[in-house]
Design an enzyme around this catalytic site. Sequence first.
Site, PDB file in Angstrom:
ATOM      1  CG  HIS A  74     -18.278  -5.006  19.532  1.00 37.03           C
ATOM      2  ND1 HIS A  74     -17.351  -5.234  20.518  1.00 37.03           N
ATOM      3  CD2 HIS A  74     -17.587  -4.494  18.492  1.00 37.03           C
ATOM      4  CE1 HIS A  74     -16.152  -4.861  20.103  1.00 37.03           C
ATOM      5  NE2 HIS A  74     -16.267  -4.410  18.861  1.00 37.03           N
ATOM      6  CB  THR A  95     -16.863 -12.376  12.475  1.00 38.04           C
ATOM      7  OG1 THR A  95     -16.022 -11.244  12.693  1.00 38.04           O
ATOM      8  CG2 THR A  95     -16.000 -13.627  12.363  1.00 38.04           C
ATOM      9  N   GLY A 109     -12.680 -11.900  13.000  1.00 35.24           N
ATOM     10  CA  GLY A 109     -13.317 -12.010  14.301  1.00 35.24           C
ATOM     11  C   GLY A 109     -12.382 -11.941  15.494  1.00 35.24           C
ATOM     12  CD  GLU A 110     -10.990  -8.031  17.852  1.00 31.59           C
ATOM     13  OE1 GLU A 110     -12.047  -7.379  17.959  1.00 31.59           O
ATOM     14  OE2 GLU A 110      -9.861  -7.550  17.987  1.00 31.59           O
ATOM     15  CG  ASN A 147     -17.533  -9.094  19.464  1.00 31.69           C
ATOM     16  OD1 ASN A 147     -18.136  -8.536  20.364  1.00 31.69           O
ATOM     17  ND2 ASN A 147     -16.571  -8.506  18.766  1.00 31.69           N
ATOM     18  N   GLY A 181      -5.251  -6.918   8.706  1.00 32.98           N
ATOM     19  CA  GLY A 181      -4.293  -6.310   9.612  1.00 32.98           C
ATOM     20  C   GLY A 181      -2.864  -6.642   9.266  1.00 32.98           C
ATOM     21  N   GLY A 182      -2.670  -7.555   8.300  1.00 31.55           N
ATOM     22  CA  GLY A 182      -1.335  -7.975   7.906  1.00 31.55           C
ATOM     23  C   GLY A 182      -1.216  -8.074   6.406  1.00 31.55           C
ATOM     24  CB  THR A 203      -8.587  -0.051  12.389  1.00 32.46           C
ATOM     25  OG1 THR A 203      -8.716   1.022  13.322  1.00 32.46           O
ATOM     26  CG2 THR A 203      -7.890  -1.217  13.051  1.00 32.46           C
ATOM     27  NE  ARG A 229      -0.235   0.850  19.008  1.00 34.16           N
ATOM     28  CZ  ARG A 229      -0.406  -0.392  19.424  1.00 34.16           C
ATOM     29  NH1 ARG A 229      -1.519  -0.711  20.074  1.00 34.16           N
ATOM     30  NH2 ARG A 229       0.494  -1.320  19.208  1.00 34.16           N
TER      31      ARG A 229
END
Length: 333
Positions: free
Chosen positions: A39, A74, A106-107, A110, A177-178, A195, A282
């Site tokens: 991060h 990332t 990535g997000e 960050n 994630g998909g 996750t 979750r």
Amino acid sequence: MPAHIGYAAMLERFPPAEAVELAALAERHGFAGTMASDHFQPWLPAQGESSFVWSVLAAIAARTTGDFGPGVTTPGYRMHPAVVAQASATLAAMHPDRHWLGIGSGEALNEHVVGRYWPEPPERINRMFEAVDLIKRLFAASIAGRDVRFAGQDFKLESARLWTMPEVAPPILVAAGGPVTAKRAGRTVDGLITTGAPGDDRLAVLLTKFAEGAREVGRDASRMPKVLQLHVSWAPTDEEAIANAVAEWPIAGLRIPRGDIRSPFDFEHVARTVRPDDFAGRMLIGADPDVHRAGIQRALDLGFDRVYVHQVGRDQRAFLEVYGREVLPGLHR
């Protein structure tokens, strides 16, 4: 056989020296390796930390004997893929057969900090796989003792090689994630990272698609690493465990996409809407070690061969002691 359960060192929550100490303590309690978060900023201002993952991984590797890697990094925004490859190769050369490279798309939290255009998810995923292609080519050429050039849509590399390189390149694991990304990962990289919680039906779909992608190119997914980062909230009482989840890790309870949120203060604002019910499916929450052991075993039975556990409560030492004594010994693959 014994399960491979690792410790997730969340660098946005603990100062780097303490994170290193906790990783070493986790190994003494029976955890097999360490995943460290990459991060630039914490999720929430109250978390208060965000150290440089490559520096901390080097220190963790020196204090432990298990595997280690960035939860995901990332390439292509804060760091060019070639620089990520150099950082990874250096750790792998120092600690043979222990380091793996986790890569994600990535997000904004960050990656936006360098002021580049922040693309939509499909473009981010394509950039991620192009970065992986560059890194793989650089690893292979460097091991062979030759230079490589790369000219892609998003990245370029002049004639170059890594002069410090292990005999075997570190495995590359891609975060998915998909289902589309998972299948593409099965075709192109060494392993999968995701996750979630064991009750999440999405996990079985990801594993299935990953295996389909591997089969398309003649590979056996059962021999490829499949990694789950699992958030848990253990505390001496159920009430405290629930309160810790809400206060310390409301991110897991958010029901909105988070990839475009740019500030910890914005996350703090939206996290105020999170309630205990939002963690259903979750996160593992509770005081009973049997509940935690059953949840992790369910993930192993689903097909994950490595699980890295993140304890959201602040008392990491009590958690490590309880897990080491009452949770880890009962797990198996």
